[in-house]
Design an enzyme around this catalytic site. Structure first.
Site, PDB file in Angstrom:
ATOM      1  N   LYS A   1       0.921  -1.522  -0.039  1.00 50.98           N
ATOM      2  CA  LYS A   1       0.510  -0.090  -0.132  1.00 50.98           C
ATOM      3  C   LYS A   1       0.991   1.442  -0.093  1.00 50.98           C
ATOM      4  CE  LYS A   1      -3.580  -1.968   2.608  1.00 50.98           C
ATOM      5  NZ  LYS A   1      -5.293  -2.874   1.954  1.00 50.98           N
TER       6      LYS A   1
ATOM      7  N   ARG B   1      -6.973  -7.889  -9.212  1.00 50.96           N
ATOM      8  CA  ARG B   1      -8.121  -9.473  -8.983  1.00 50.96           C
ATOM      9  C   ARG B   1      -9.129  -9.043  -9.318  1.00 50.96           C
ATOM     10  NH1 ARG B   1     -10.216  -9.202  -3.728  1.00 50.96           N
ATOM     11  NH2 ARG B   1      -8.868  -8.611  -2.713  1.00 50.96           N
TER      12      ARG B   1
ATOM     13  N   HIS C   1     -13.768  -3.551   9.301  1.00 49.27           N
ATOM     14  CA  HIS C   1     -13.424  -2.608   8.180  1.00 49.27           C
ATOM     15  C   HIS C   1     -13.324  -3.507   7.249  1.00 49.27           C
ATOM     16  CE1 HIS C   1     -11.718   0.628  10.209  1.00 49.27           C
ATOM     17  NE2 HIS C   1     -10.367  -0.454  11.047  1.00 49.27           N
TER      18      HIS C   1
ATOM     19  N   GLU D   1      -2.029   7.126   8.255  1.00 50.63           N
ATOM     20  CA  GLU D   1      -3.160   7.890   7.365  1.00 50.63           C
ATOM     21  C   GLU D   1      -4.135   8.568   7.965  1.00 50.63           C
ATOM     22  OE1 GLU D   1      -3.926   5.230   3.726  1.00 50.63           O
ATOM     23  OE2 GLU D   1      -5.398   5.512   4.787  1.00 50.63           O
TER      24      GLU D   1
HETATM   25  P1  ADP Z   1     -13.013  -7.590  -1.066  1.00 52.19           P
HETATM   26  O1  ADP Z   1     -12.063  -6.177  -1.264  1.00 52.19           O
HETATM   27  O2  ADP Z   1     -12.561  -8.543  -3.058  1.00 52.19           O
HETATM   28  O3  ADP Z   1     -14.184  -7.426  -1.238  1.00 52.19           O
HETATM   29  P2  ADP Z   1     -12.174  -8.605   0.674  1.00 52.19           P
HETATM   30  O4  ADP Z   1     -10.741  -7.287   0.699  1.00 52.19           O
HETATM   31  O5  ADP Z   1     -13.564  -8.478   1.883  1.00 52.19           O
HETATM   32  O6  ADP Z   1     -12.807  -8.490  -0.629  1.00 52.19           O
HETATM   33  O7  ADP Z   1     -11.639 -10.054   1.579  1.00 52.19           O
HETATM   34  C1  ADP Z   1     -11.049 -10.761   0.234  1.00 52.19           C
HETATM   35  C2  ADP Z   1      -9.729 -11.076   1.373  1.00 52.19           C
HETATM   36  O8  ADP Z   1      -9.884 -11.737   2.252  1.00 52.19           O
HETATM   37  C3  ADP Z   1      -8.946 -11.815   0.522  1.00 52.19           C
HETATM   38  O9  ADP Z   1      -7.983 -11.279   0.619  1.00 52.19           O
HETATM   39  C4  ADP Z   1      -8.479 -12.946   1.262  1.00 52.19           C
HETATM   40  O10 ADP Z   1      -7.134 -13.110   1.866  1.00 52.19           O
HETATM   41  C5  ADP Z   1     -10.010 -13.411   2.574  1.00 52.19           C
HETATM   42  N1  ADP Z   1     -10.924 -14.410   1.678  1.00 52.19           N
HETATM   43  C6  ADP Z   1     -12.295 -13.763   2.150  1.00 52.19           C
HETATM   44  N2  ADP Z   1     -12.887 -15.109   1.287  1.00 52.19           N
HETATM   45  C7  ADP Z   1     -12.129 -15.505   0.900  1.00 52.19           C
HETATM   46  C8  ADP Z   1     -12.175 -17.236   0.503  1.00 52.19           C
HETATM   47  N3  ADP Z   1     -12.994 -17.973   0.424  1.00 52.19           N
HETATM   48  N4  ADP Z   1     -11.565 -17.677   0.463  1.00 52.19           N
HETATM   49  C9  ADP Z   1     -10.252 -17.455   0.112  1.00 52.19           C
HETATM   50  N5  ADP Z   1      -9.699 -16.014   0.858  1.00 52.19           N
HETATM   51  C10 ADP Z   1     -10.639 -15.272   0.975  1.00 52.19           C
HETATM   52  P1  ADP Z   2      -8.292  -3.695   3.072  1.00 53.27           P
HETATM   53  O1  ADP Z   2      -6.319  -4.041   1.757  1.00 53.27           O
HETATM   54  O2  ADP Z   2      -7.603  -4.280   4.154  1.00 53.27           O
HETATM   55  O3  ADP Z   2      -9.176  -4.303   2.131  1.00 53.27           O
HETATM   56  P2  ADP Z   2      -7.619  -0.790   2.637  1.00 53.27           P
HETATM   57  O4  ADP Z   2      -7.306   0.253   3.049  1.00 53.27           O
HETATM   58  O5  ADP Z   2      -8.363  -1.215   1.731  1.00 53.27           O
HETATM   59  O6  ADP Z   2      -7.631  -2.067   3.358  1.00 53.27           O
HETATM   60  O7  ADP Z   2      -9.139  -0.587   3.938  1.00 53.27           O
HETATM   61  C1  ADP Z   2      -9.929  -0.659   4.172  1.00 53.27           C
HETATM   62  C2  ADP Z   2     -10.958  -0.087   5.004  1.00 53.27           C
HETATM   63  O8  ADP Z   2     -10.513   0.674   5.585  1.00 53.27           O
HETATM   64  C3  ADP Z   2     -12.028   0.837   3.507  1.00 53.27           C
HETATM   65  O9  ADP Z   2     -12.735  -0.222   2.965  1.00 53.27           O
HETATM   66  C4  ADP Z   2     -12.528   1.994   4.928  1.00 53.27           C
HETATM   67  O10 ADP Z   2     -13.877   1.666   5.151  1.00 53.27           O
HETATM   68  C5  ADP Z   2     -11.351   1.648   5.493  1.00 53.27           C
HETATM   69  N1  ADP Z   2     -10.846   2.841   5.833  1.00 53.27           N
HETATM   70  C6  ADP Z   2      -9.237   2.591   4.812  1.00 53.27           C
HETATM   71  N2  ADP Z   2      -8.825   3.630   4.276  1.00 53.27           N
HETATM   72  C7  ADP Z   2      -8.981   4.716   6.022  1.00 53.27           C
HETATM   73  C8  ADP Z   2      -8.908   6.373   5.713  1.00 53.27           C
HETATM   74  N3  ADP Z   2      -8.146   7.112   5.551  1.00 53.27           N
HETATM   75  N4  ADP Z   2      -9.634   6.630   5.998  1.00 53.27           N
HETATM   76  C9  ADP Z   2     -11.200   6.316   6.935  1.00 53.27           C
HETATM   77  N5  ADP Z   2     -11.447   4.874   6.906  1.00 53.27           N
HETATM   78  C10 ADP Z   2     -10.145   4.704   5.880  1.00 53.27           C
HETATM   79 MG    MG Z   3      -9.461  -3.356   0.685  1.00 55.17          MG
END
Ligand code: ADP
Ligand code: ADP
Ligand code: MG
Length: 654
Positions: free
Chosen positions: A116, A297, A235, A200
């Site tokens: 990230k 992906r 989250h 952040e």
């Molecule tokens: P997206 O951003 O696609 O909605 P999330 O970030 O909520 O997905 O969750 C995706 C992550 O959760 C994947 O990177 C994986 O680590 C995990 N995950 C969730 N469901 C599965 C599954 N059925 N098989 C493998 N990994 C999963």
């Molecule tokens: P992940 O890889 O676990 O999906 P993200 O960076 O996409 O991580 O963040 C997951 C969630 O956390 C976001 O969907 C949002 O709800 C919250 N989030 C992330 N960054 C921020 C931010 N700077 N301020 C407020 N909420 C945040």
């Molecule tokens: Mg995310």
């Protein structure tokens, strides 16, 4: 087009990919672990290869075995699904080195977005707005703390290798920074093997809005509009929708343009998602959105995009990977109606969404949600399958599409109210409550909504006497052998041959309920429930309650709520008494990560005693009452479901 592909995944996404492969006349090879030998994705595939024991590190993350399986079966390409190896550039290198095609972006695109911090630096250069914060290399705690102060509280600590909401901590106050940092680092280390973080600005009234992008190998890139994924707990997304409620033309234009720019900056090929965080504190403004990360992906929630665009994203993935151009140009991609996806999980909403396990003894989904709506159920399990501690506890995704948001949301609610799961704790009622939450219904969503309304959303009303009576009758075998027929008539037969009265003991949560069943001369039944409950006559009950009987239990479904009653075996009484004594047991199998108290310590109710790491998350286990610790689990030990973690001294219970 390929003639055969291998799917390096399991569960619903493996089943989903197989479906499109079949549609295109492509043969599908599944891979599976020990736990998945009889899984649905194995059954649906044309061929299946065993790749190792149940833990993911020994099976679904074994790139070497997966590539070997592809070569052995003559597959030409590998679809990674999501999670597991889908965003692992070393795996892509391995696939390509073996002369196979990876159905997804190049290793270098994935590397560019993989961390990230580096991704944010790259996006800044490409002119994409990025969340203000520190995403540098240095990691000294003093430096991070001072950066946090500069950024201004509240801040968000994020694992740079993070995903799935893991390794992320919101910090309100400088005093809590170092504790939050250690905990984020521990979780990140365990989940990703990398404990480096970024800090952040925590965006005000944040909305998570993401843009689906698609690129091909000829330099073309398009977007397929946005999804709103603001309904989150821990989250992590629970209900997603497309398009975003209240979206303005100006913001959509700015966001989709930024997303396509981001994809082009890394020569992106295949399906990808650019996640943005939007500050909605003053409505949706075209200059109040920032790049958060790119998921290189297919996304879990891709079906809502498919519903509103009519495009099969997996088909596009296969076409693009096999060397075709993008099937449509930007101007040909249209938005139609509104779609929702709800993620049905085995988890206990009332216990902080603690993941659950169990065997799905009963599993039923509706075929249609409501008139004029389209519905899809994406699942990788069937009745009788287990939700094991090894993998993600998602059971299914319910996806509903209609002409407008209100109709789609009503359809989703109906679909949830007709969904029946018994055998594990599930979040169906929570999802249904969210689908009727006034703010959610109004489209007034932000990532804090679930947290603010948590109490109302997770509250389950106590079962009423009719529900308990229905459970008691079912426990007595009233519907035995005649599931479709009138349950009461079968009990009439039952009573005829046996005594005219029977006593049944039920347990609902902590409560023991005694029921006295008796047959009346008119063929009806009376269920006398011990106080504080009442007596219920069978003619007051619904003719055919929706229920499921499974070993030791009865579940009665009312709307989206499943009331589960234990029907204790009278012989097992001694065991129960032991369980009720002053000891704290592991709620699920896991690793004792950190022990914060010692034998002989006097502790107070609510005091954190240890941290259990289970299903890749940390769960703090607190003292249920004041007392003196007689015994406590050792740090680093692996425990199974029900293992005693803490034993209190006998006379110390408060
Ligand atoms: P997206 O951003 O696609 O909605 P999330 O970030 O909520 O997905 O969750 C995706 C992550 O959760 C994947 O990177 C994986 O680590 C995990 N995950 C969730 N469901 C599965 C599954 N059925 N098989 C493998 N990994 C999963
Ligand atoms: P992940 O890889 O676990 O999906 P993200 O960076 O996409 O991580 O963040 C997951 C969630 O956390 C976001 O969907 C949002 O709800 C919250 N989030 C992330 N960054 C921020 C931010 N700077 N301020 C407020 N909420 C945040
Ligand atoms: Mg995310």
């Amino acid at each position: 087009m390929f003639s055969k592909i291998l799917i390096a995944n399991r569960g619903e996404i493996a089943c989903r990919v197989i479906r499109t492969a079949r549609k295109l006349g492509v043969r599908a090879v599944a891979v599976y672990s020990d736990a998945d030998a009889k899984a649905l994705h194995v059954e649906l595939a044309d061929e299946a290869v065993h790749i190792g024991p149940s833990p993911v590190g020994e099976s679904y993350l074994r790139g070497d075995r997966i590539v070997a399986a592809a070569l052995a079966t003559g597959a030409e390409a590998i679809h990674p699904g999501y999670g597991f190896l889908s965003e692992n550039p070393d795996f892509v290198d391995r696939v390509v080195a073996a002369g196979l095609i990876f159905i997804g972006p190049s290793a270098s695109s994935i590397r560019a977005m993989g961390l990230k911090d580096a991704a944010k630096r790259l996006m800044e250069k490409a002119g994409v707005p990025v969340v203000p914060g520190y995403h540098g290399e240095a990691q000294e705690i003093v430096l991070l703390a001072s950066k946090a102060r500069e950024i201004g509280y509240p801040v968000l600590i994020k694992a740079r290798a993070g995903g799935g909401g893991k390794g992320m901590r919101r910090v309100e106050h400088p005093d809590d920074f170092s504790e939050a940092l250690s905990s984020a680092r521990r979780e990140a280390k365990a989940a990703f093997g990398d404990d480096r973080v970024l800090v952040e600005k925590y965006v005000d009234k944040p909305r998570h809005i993401e843009v689906q992008v698609f690129g091909d190998n000829f330099g073309n890139a398009v977007h397929l509009y946005e999804r709103d994924c603001s309904a989150q707990r821990r989250h992590q997304k629970v209900i997603e929708e497309a398009p975003a409620p209240g979206m303005t033309e100006a913001l959509r234009k700015a966001m989709t343009e930024a997303a396509v720019k981001a994809a082009k900056a890394i020569d992106y090929s295949g399906a990808g998602t650019i996640e943005f965080i939007v500050d909605a504190s003053q409505g949706l403004k075209a200059d109040r959105f920032w790049f958060m990360e790119m998921n290189t992906r297919l996304q879990v929630e891709h079906p809502v995009t498919e519903m509103v665009t009519g495009i099969d994203l997996v088909e596009w993935q296969l076409r693009v990977a096999s060397g075709e151009r993008l099937p449509k140009m930007q101007t040909e991609i249209k938005l139609d109606g509104h779609a929702f996806e709800a993620r049905l999980y085995a988890e206990d909403a009332a216990k902080g969404f603690l993941p659950a396990t169990g065997t799905l003894h009963h599993l039923k989904f509706p075929d249609v949600a409501a008139k004029n709506t389209a519905m899809r159920v994406e699942t990788g399990v069937r009745a009788g399958d287990a939700i094991s501690p090894y993998y993600d506890p998602m059971i299914a995704k319910l996806v509903v599409h209609a002409g407008d948001r209100d109709a789609a949301l009503r359809g989703l609610h109906k679909a949830l109210a007709r969904t029946e799961v018994a055998g594990s704790t599930v979040n169906t009622a929570f999802l249904a409550a969210l689908a009727t939450d006034p703010d959610f219904v109004a489209g007034d969503v932000d990532t804090g909504l679930i947290g603010r309304h948590q109490q109302e959303l997770v509250a389950i009303p106590e079962p009423n006497d009719e529900t308990i009576a229905a459970a008691a009758l079912a426990a007595a075998g009233a519907d035995a052998g005649t599931p479709a027929a009138d349950p009461w008539s079968s009990l009439a037969g039952y009573a005829h041959f046996h005594t005219l009265a029977r006593s049944i003991r039920l347990r609902y949560g902590e409560e023991e309920i005694q029921a006295q069943l008796s047959a009346r001369r008119d063929g009806r039944f009376q269920v006398a429930l011990a106080a504080p409950h009442d007596t219920v006559n069978s003619h007051d009950l619904r003719a055919a309650p929706r229920l499921a009987r499974w070993p030791g239990h009865v579940t009665v479904f009312e709307g989206a709520i499943g009331y589960t009653f234990a029907v204790p075996d009278p012989l097992a009484k001694a065991d129960e008494a032991a369980a009720a004594s002053g000891s704290l047991r592991a709620p699920m199998p896991g690793l004792v990560k950190l022990v914060r108290a010692a034998e002989g310590d006097a502790v107070i109710k609510g005091q954190p005693l240890l941290i259990l790491e289970a299903m890749k998350m940390e769960h703090s286990i607190a003292a249920p009452h004041d007392g003196v610790i007689a015994e406590i689990a050792t740090e680093g030990s692996q425990v199974s479901d029900g293992t005693v973690l803490v034993r209190f001294a006998e006379d110390s219970q408060g």
